[in-house]
Design a protein around this motif. Structure first.
Motif, PDB file in Angstrom:
ATOM      1  N   ALA A  90       0.827  -1.220   0.000  1.00 64.12           N
ATOM      2  CA  ALA A  90       0.000   0.000   0.000  1.00 64.12           C
ATOM      3  C   ALA A  90       0.850   1.255   0.000  1.00 64.12           C
ATOM      4  CB  ALA A  90      -0.938  -0.011   1.210  1.00 64.12           C
ATOM      5  N   ILE A  91       2.083   1.153   0.484  1.00 61.81           N
ATOM      6  CA  ILE A  91       2.963   2.323   0.494  1.00 61.81           C
ATOM      7  C   ILE A  91       3.213   2.814  -0.932  1.00 61.81           C
ATOM      8  CG2 ILE A  91       5.337   3.059   0.981  1.00 61.81           C
ATOM      9  CD1 ILE A  91       5.268   1.490   3.503  1.00 61.81           C
ATOM     10  N   ALA A  92       3.200   1.902  -1.884  1.00 66.64           N
ATOM     11  CA  ALA A  92       3.448   2.276  -3.274  1.00 66.64           C
ATOM     12  C   ALA A  92       2.336   3.154  -3.836  1.00 66.64           C
ATOM     13  CB  ALA A  92       3.613   1.024  -4.135  1.00 66.64           C
ATOM     14  N   ASN A  93       1.198   3.225  -3.150  1.00 69.74           N
ATOM     15  CA  ASN A  93       0.091   4.061  -3.612  1.00 69.74           C
ATOM     16  C   ASN A  93       0.212   5.501  -3.130  1.00 69.74           C
ATOM     17  OD1 ASN A  93      -1.116   1.805  -4.834  1.00 69.74           O
ATOM     18  ND2 ASN A  93      -2.150   1.245  -2.927  1.00 69.74           N
ATOM     19  N   LEU A  94       1.167   5.767  -2.246  1.00 67.27           N
ATOM     20  CA  LEU A  94       1.338   7.112  -1.701  1.00 67.27           C
ATOM     21  C   LEU A  94       2.180   7.926  -2.675  1.00 67.27           C
ATOM     22  CD1 LEU A  94       2.001   6.109   2.026  1.00 67.27           C
ATOM     23  CD2 LEU A  94      -0.146   6.864   0.988  1.00 67.27           C
ATOM     24  N   SER A  95       1.525   8.468  -3.678  1.00 63.24           N
ATOM     25  CA  SER A  95       2.226   9.085  -4.810  1.00 63.24           C
ATOM     26  C   SER A  95       2.997  10.339  -4.431  1.00 63.24           C
ATOM     27  CB  SER A  95       1.227   9.418  -5.922  1.00 63.24           C
ATOM     28  OG  SER A  95       0.207  10.283  -5.431  1.00 63.24           O
ATOM     29  N   ASN A  96       2.721  10.924  -3.257  1.00 67.97           N
ATOM     30  CA  ASN A  96       3.418  12.151  -2.853  1.00 67.97           C
ATOM     31  C   ASN A  96       4.656  11.882  -2.006  1.00 67.97           C
ATOM     32  OD1 ASN A  96       1.620  14.234  -3.953  1.00 67.97           O
ATOM     33  ND2 ASN A  96       0.110  13.378  -2.547  1.00 67.97           N
ATOM     34  N   LEU A  97       4.945  10.626  -1.714  1.00 70.29           N
ATOM     35  CA  LEU A  97       6.067  10.290  -0.838  1.00 70.29           C
ATOM     36  C   LEU A  97       7.389  10.816  -1.385  1.00 70.29           C
ATOM     37  CD1 LEU A  97       5.726   6.680   0.632  1.00 70.29           C
ATOM     38  CD2 LEU A  97       5.882   8.842   1.858  1.00 70.29           C
ATOM     39  N   GLN A  98       8.145  11.472  -0.488  1.00 69.98           N
ATOM     40  CA  GLN A  98       9.482  11.954  -0.833  1.00 69.98           C
ATOM     41  C   GLN A  98      10.556  11.324   0.052  1.00 69.98           C
ATOM     42  OE1 GLN A  98       9.699  16.260  -1.033  1.00 69.98           O
ATOM     43  NE2 GLN A  98       7.567  16.422  -1.657  1.00 69.98           N
ATOM     44  N   TYR A  99      10.244  11.118   1.332  1.00 70.87           N
ATOM     45  CA  TYR A  99      11.238  10.603   2.270  1.00 70.87           C
ATOM     46  C   TYR A  99      10.656   9.402   3.012  1.00 70.87           C
ATOM     47  CZ  TYR A  99      13.187  15.233   1.427  1.00 70.87           C
ATOM     48  OH  TYR A  99      13.680  16.362   0.828  1.00 70.87           O
ATOM     49  N   VAL A 100      11.361   8.289   2.938  1.00 70.49           N
ATOM     50  CA  VAL A 100      10.966   7.070   3.641  1.00 70.49           C
ATOM     51  C   VAL A 100      12.191   6.530   4.362  1.00 70.49           C
ATOM     52  CG1 VAL A 100      10.087   4.724   3.420  1.00 70.49           C
ATOM     53  CG2 VAL A 100       9.214   6.523   1.917  1.00 70.49           C
ATOM     54  N   ASP A 101      12.048   6.268   5.650  1.00 73.44           N
ATOM     55  CA  ASP A 101      13.145   5.672   6.414  1.00 73.44           C
ATOM     56  C   ASP A 101      12.582   4.571   7.312  1.00 73.44           C
ATOM     57  OD1 ASP A 101      15.389   4.977   7.832  1.00 73.44           O
ATOM     58  OD2 ASP A 101      16.046   7.037   8.167  1.00 73.44           O
ATOM     59  N   LEU A 102      12.870   3.343   6.941  1.00 72.48           N
ATOM     60  CA  LEU A 102      12.426   2.173   7.691  1.00 72.48           C
ATOM     61  C   LEU A 102      13.627   1.406   8.240  1.00 72.48           C
ATOM     62  CD1 LEU A 102       9.764   0.910   5.099  1.00 72.48           C
ATOM     63  CD2 LEU A 102       9.434   2.525   6.968  1.00 72.48           C
ATOM     64  N   SER A 103      14.771   2.049   8.300  1.00 69.69           N
ATOM     65  CA  SER A 103      16.009   1.364   8.683  1.00 69.69           C
ATOM     66  C   SER A 103      16.001   0.969  10.151  1.00 69.69           C
ATOM     67  CB  SER A 103      17.212   2.275   8.400  1.00 69.69           C
ATOM     68  OG  SER A 103      17.142   3.456   9.167  1.00 69.69           O
ATOM     69  N   LEU A 104      16.931   0.060  10.486  1.00 70.10           N
ATOM     70  CA  LEU A 104      17.137  -0.365  11.868  1.00 70.10           C
ATOM     71  C   LEU A 104      15.864  -0.905  12.494  1.00 70.10           C
ATOM     72  CD1 LEU A 104      19.407   2.610  12.886  1.00 70.10           C
ATOM     73  CD2 LEU A 104      20.156   0.225  12.747  1.00 70.10           C
ATOM     74  N   ASN A 105      15.197  -1.803  11.766  1.00 70.86           N
ATOM     75  CA  ASN A 105      14.059  -2.544  12.274  1.00 70.86           C
ATOM     76  C   ASN A 105      14.323  -4.027  12.056  1.00 70.86           C
ATOM     77  OD1 ASN A 105      11.649  -0.843  13.259  1.00 70.86           O
ATOM     78  ND2 ASN A 105      12.340   0.294  11.459  1.00 70.86           N
ATOM     79  N   ASP A 106      13.288  -4.828  12.048  1.00 65.90           N
ATOM     80  CA  ASP A 106      13.443  -6.264  11.825  1.00 65.90           C
ATOM     81  C   ASP A 106      12.521  -6.700  10.699  1.00 65.90           C
ATOM     82  OD1 ASP A 106      14.713  -8.651  12.406  1.00 65.90           O
ATOM     83  OD2 ASP A 106      13.150  -9.307  13.790  1.00 65.90           O
ATOM     84  N   LEU A 107      12.392  -5.833   9.692  1.00 67.71           N
ATOM     85  CA  LEU A 107      11.520  -6.117   8.562  1.00 67.71           C
ATOM     86  C   LEU A 107      12.095  -7.233   7.706  1.00 67.71           C
ATOM     87  CD1 LEU A 107      10.749  -2.422   7.567  1.00 67.71           C
ATOM     88  CD2 LEU A 107       9.269  -3.968   8.853  1.00 67.71           C
ATOM     89  N   SER A 108      11.223  -7.998   7.113  1.00 71.58           N
ATOM     90  CA  SER A 108      11.651  -9.140   6.294  1.00 71.58           C
ATOM     91  C   SER A 108      10.822  -9.171   5.018  1.00 71.58           C
ATOM     92  CB  SER A 108      11.484 -10.450   7.088  1.00 71.58           C
ATOM     93  OG  SER A 108      10.139 -10.604   7.508  1.00 71.58           O
ATOM     94  N   GLY A 109      11.024 -10.221   4.234  1.00 73.03           N
ATOM     95  CA  GLY A 109      10.300 -10.339   2.987  1.00 73.03           C
ATOM     96  C   GLY A 109      10.927  -9.514   1.886  1.00 73.03           C
TER      97      GLY A 109
END
Length: 968
Positions: A500-519
């Motif tokens: 769903a994040i890909a639908n946020l057409s206005n996104l400029q800055y995304v920071d998901l670092s230093l987590n435990d995300l997978s996939g």
């Protein structure tokens, strides 16, 4: 607009002009037609101007005396005209009002325009006039009542002849480039009612002559270089309603005579060097509606007499040194709409009245407030339905976020970051349907990100970083279609990144670092056409990195720490490659010898194919066991933060092998240590990058093509034991921040300790400031971004209880995006004790960045030492000069030079001359002032680095078009 409004409502008692009809009134037609001939009229506003008409009284923008049909007013505001203001207007002998505002007239001012005996209003506001104001312009100005040259490109000094305009009531020269001191005759304009000279380069003192201007109602001298004290007799201007001396270099305290300004509704003294406290008599200014004393050096408690200002609507006391609490008496300020007391040293609990009154904006950020935010307080605030901005960031607030926070439905901004809040995020946050900014970062929040957050459909910025949030990123985040910034780094988030994040057409800055995300990453992310930054580093993501759009130019640091990511972007095949454990022999050399010796010189790589080649029937069982162990090791290396490997080691990589080599330990905090050319190339003299007090730095390349920097510590004789060394280095290795160089791993033997860092090809800040050619000069925007980045990195280190000790421009690296990265931090922790002699010998190259307390054995070394070094570094970045420069006959100390220039009102001269005038003074001057404050000789006068970050973010101007920050 203010002046135009005044010129309309101004009581111009027009005398009845009695004169006989002049058959030559057609001169007005001729004069206007000549004037029109020199103009460009793209919107055809002057089509009604016809030279065949008997008189011009019906023409657009023209008004005449009904008795004489002579032109008395020419008002062409907003006609989009351009060209010169020609001599044709000199024919309009009975012209009283000449207003050409909001056009594009250029060239110089005709000195003869004001010589008409009837002209009362001249308004050239918002044009492109240049040159200086002619001194002759005001020599015959007896009838002039209103003059405005605001918002042009005029330069030079204000002519002394202005003092001849004794009937002048309104004067506006704002937003030009006028310089010099005010002429002495200026203070004899006793009829002056409105004076606006703001946003120029005027200097000198505001003289006591201001007391002669008895009828003065509004004075605006903001954004100049005026110095000295506020005139002590300003209280003689009893009619004053507006006073704005903001953003100058004024010193001293508020003069007592100001208490006589009982008619005053607005006082602005922000951005000066005023000291002392806010006097109690301020409460006598009963009509005051706006009071701005921000960004000064005011101290003491905030006076309770402010509660007497019942008409007060706006109060700004931010960026001072006020202490104590907010007075409860301010509950009586029933009309208060906005209060900003941020960046002070206020203590105590949140005052209850800030939630009772009909406040629209509340900023208490950057203080030392404690206690909790109660349910009842927010219930009161919600009942008023007016609160739009609530900023409680950077305090010591604790407790949970009240579950009814979503009831504040009018909020546009909610910032509770950098406190000690704990507990879970309330689901009611989804009720903030008008909120554009929600910042709860840097707290102790846990639990999940509630799916209800998708109800905050107007969000543009969501910041939840640096907490203990867990669970998945809710797919409902896709409902926040206006989102431009999604910052969730340094939490415990799991699961995959929702498509769903890909639908946020206005996104400029995304920071998901230093987590435990997978996939794997959704391929649809490439559709985010406005993306400027996407950081997913240090997770457990896998699969192919998206190809196309932003991801074709993504920085390697944005996805590092995910060893299972692959694809053409990362230059790593997506086949099922497994990392290979290695044993490196650092004693090997390149000289030829026997086959057995050559065998020892090679890196021994144990892989499945090698085992099969060597194996035989008798060793099949051993081979199966070895393969099983290796596979288990590889899988565990992906799930564990550290990968421990062994290195055969001697005294140095360059020495010959011994018969009985010592074995060292190599640890990489992520990924696998597989060096391209083997151990003998790690400390190759040809790859040396530089050296400092703690060691020499080399560059080498890993098998995956990634470059790293290896620091060979030269203080091995002073370093602690292996256990203590590893404990300290692992602490440093856990530090992950945008503006801090990451420690990737280490190697240990008693005689050869190595530190492995991420590598930046753009080199050090010193190189960009002092070694580059003039054509590659850092722009002001790049410099400001670098200063802010250093501040953020240093603030993070201090938050992690890490002192740098060795801050200087050679220890700040620049990445490909122009971001500053603080390096070489915390190495003094590796020494057995923080002994002054040891430290001074190791960081002597940073001598001029060292705080004066380093020279005193009895003074404790604290974070304020780093703040001092940062202050010197700020001055170095802004000026482009080294902290100390040795001339033939003199030694120039940068800090002393800048401080002297500030005292003399020449502070802008300290900005790097290579920038010429291409920098905003309203940013540069406050940054220089901040640098000097940080470099104070007294440690207690220096702000904390967290405070410095907040101040810099307040200083930063909101440019419409940000220039490219990347360095070529």
């Amino acid at each position: 607009m203010f002046l135009h409004f005044l010129s309309i409502i101004f009581v111009l008692a027009p005398s009845v002009i009695v004169q006989s009809l002049d058959p030559t009134f057609s001169d007005d037609v001729l004069g206007l037609i000549v004037f029109k001939a020199g103009l460009q009229d793209p919107k055809a506003k002057l089509t009604s101007w016809n030279e065949d008409d008997d008189n011009p009284c019906g023409w657009a923008g023209v008004k005449c005396d009904p008795k004489t049909n002579r032109v008395t007013q020419l008002v062409l505001d907003g006609f989009s005209l351009s060209g010169h203001i020609g001599r044709g207007l000199l024919s309009l002998q009975f012209l009283q009002i000449l207003s050409l505002t909001n056009n594009n007239f250029n060239g110089t001012i005709n000195p003869d325009l004001a010589r008409s005996g009837s002209l009362q209003v001249i308004d050239f506001n918002q044009n492109s006039l240049s040159g200086s104001i002619p001194d002759d312009f005001f020599k015959k100005c007896g009838s002039l009542r209103v003059v405005s040259f605001a918002s042009n490109n005029l330069s030079g000094q204000i002519p002394d002849s202005l003092g001849s305009c004794l009937n002048l009531a309104v004067l506006n020269f704002s937003s030009n480039r006028l310089s010099g001191k005010l002429p002495s005759r200026f203070w004899f304009l006793r009829g002056l009612q409105s004076l606006d000279l703001s946003n120029n380069l005027l200097e000198g003192q505001i003289l006591e002559g201001i007391g002669n201007l008895y009828d003065l109602r509004a004075i605006n001298l903001a954004k100049n270089r005026f110095s000295g004290w506020i005139p002590g007799n300003i209280g003689a201007c009893l009619a004053l309603r507006l006073v704005d001396f903001g953003d100058n270099l004024l010193t001293g305290s508020l003069p007592e005579s100001m208490q006589r300004l009982s008619s005053c509704t607005s006082i602005c003294l922000r951005g000066n060097f005023l000291s002392g406290d806010v006097p109690q008599w301020i409460g006598k200014l009963n009509n005051l509606q706006s009071l701005d004393l921000s960004a000064n050096n005011l101290t003491g408690w905030i006076t309770y007499s402010l509660g007497n200002l019942q008409f007060l609507k706006e109060l700004n006391l931010s960026r001072n040194k006020f202490s104590g609490g907010l007075p409860e008496s301010m509950a009586n300020c029933y009309n208060l709409l906005a209060i900003d007391v941020s960046q002070n040293m206020l203590t105590g609990n949140l005052p209850s009245w800030i939630f009772k009154n009909s406040l629209q904006s509340v900023s208490l950020a950057g203080n030392k407030l404690s206690g909790s935010i109660t349910y009842s307080s927010l219930t009161m605030a919600a009942s008023f339905q007016g609160l739009q901005v609530l900023d409680l960031s950077s305090n010591g607030l604790s407790g949970e976020i009240p579950f009814n926070t979503g009831a504040l439905s009018s909020l546009l901004l909610l910032n509770m970051s950098r406190n000690k809040l704990f507990g879970s995020l309330p689901a009611s946050l989804g009720g903030l349907k008008n909120a554009q900014v929600l910042d709860l970062s840097d707290n102790r929040l846990n639990g999940i990100v509630p799916s209800e957050i998708g109800g905050a459909v107007s969000l543009k910025e969501l910041r939840l970083e640096k907490n203990f949030l867990s669970g998945k990123i809710p797919t409902q985040i896709g409902n926040c279609s206006s989102l431009t910034s999604l910052i969730l780094f340094q939490n415990n988030l799991t699961g995959s990144i929702p498509a769903a994040i890909a639908n946020l057409s206005n996104l400029q800055y995304v920071d998901l670092s230093l987590n435990d995300l997978s996939g794997s990453l959704p391929k649809e992310l490439t559709n985010l056409s406005r993306l400027l930054s996407f950081n997913i580093s240090y997770n457990r993501l896998q699969g192919e990195l998206p190809v196309g759009g932003f991801f074709n130019t993504i920085s390697p640091s944005s996805f590092s720490g995910n060893p299972s990511l692959c694809g053409s972007v990362v230059n790593r095949s997506c086949t099922a490659d497994h990392p290979k454990p290695i044993v490196l022999n650092p004693n090997s050399s390149d000289s030829s010898g026997s086959s057995s010796t050559n065998y020892k010189r090679k890196n021994i790589v144990l892989s499945i194919s090698a085992l099969i080649a060597i194996g035989a029937a008798a060793f099949i069982a051993i081979g199966v066991v070895a393969i099983t162990v290796l596979n288990v090791h590889v899988r565990s290396s992906v799930s564990r933060p550290d990968v421990a490997l062994t290195l055969s080691s001697g005294e140095d990589f360059s020495c010959s092998p011994t018969n009985n080599p010592n074995y060292g330990k190599l640890v990489m905090f992520s990924g696998v240590a597989d060096f391209v050319a083997g151990a003998q190339a790690l400390l190759n003299k040809d790859c040396e990058l530089g050296h400092g007090g703690f060691g020499v730095v080399y560059r080498t390349i890993l098998r995956d093509g990634r470059s790293v920097a290896i620091k060979k510590l030269t203080v091995s004789g002073l370093i602690k034991s292996q256990v203590e060394f590893e404990r300290e280095v692992r602490k440093l290795g856990k530090i992950r921040h945008y503006n801090v160089v990451s420690l990737e791993g280490y190697y240990w033997t008693p005689s050869l300790p190595l530190l492995i860092y991420e590598y930046f090809s753009k080199g050090s800040l010193f190189k960009h400031l002092h070694d580059g050619a003039g054509g590659n000069c850092l722009s002001w925007r790049q410099r400001f971004n670098i200063i802010l980045g250093i501040a953020k990195g240093l603030a993070h280190l201090h938050q992690m209880s890490i002192l740098h000790y060795n801050l200087k421009s050679t220890n700040v690296l620049i990445d490909d995006s122009g971001e500053a990265k603080v390096g070489d931090f915390g190495l003094a922790r590796l020494l057995p004790a923080l002994h002054h002699c040891i430290l001074s010998s190791k960081i002597q190259n940073a001598l001029w960045y060292m705080a004066p307390e380093f020279a005193c054995r009895t003074v404790k070394i604290t974070e304020k030492c780093d703040v001092y070094g940062f202050g010197i570094l700020v001055l170095e970045v802004v000026s482009g000069k080294k902290p100390v420069e040795y001339m033939e006959d003199d030694v120039v100390v940068l800090c002393d030079m800048v401080r002297g220039a500030l005292e003399d009102g020449r502070v802008e001269e300290c900005v790097d001359g290579r920038l010429e005038c291409d920098f905003p003074a309203d940013e540069a001057i406050p940054v220089i002032k901040l640098g000097l404050i940080c470099a104070s000789q007294v440690p207690s006068n220096r702000p904390d680095m967290e405070e410095v970050v907040n101040i810099l973010e307040l200083i930063r101007c909101p440019y419409e078009g940000q220039e490219d920050l990347e360095l070529n």
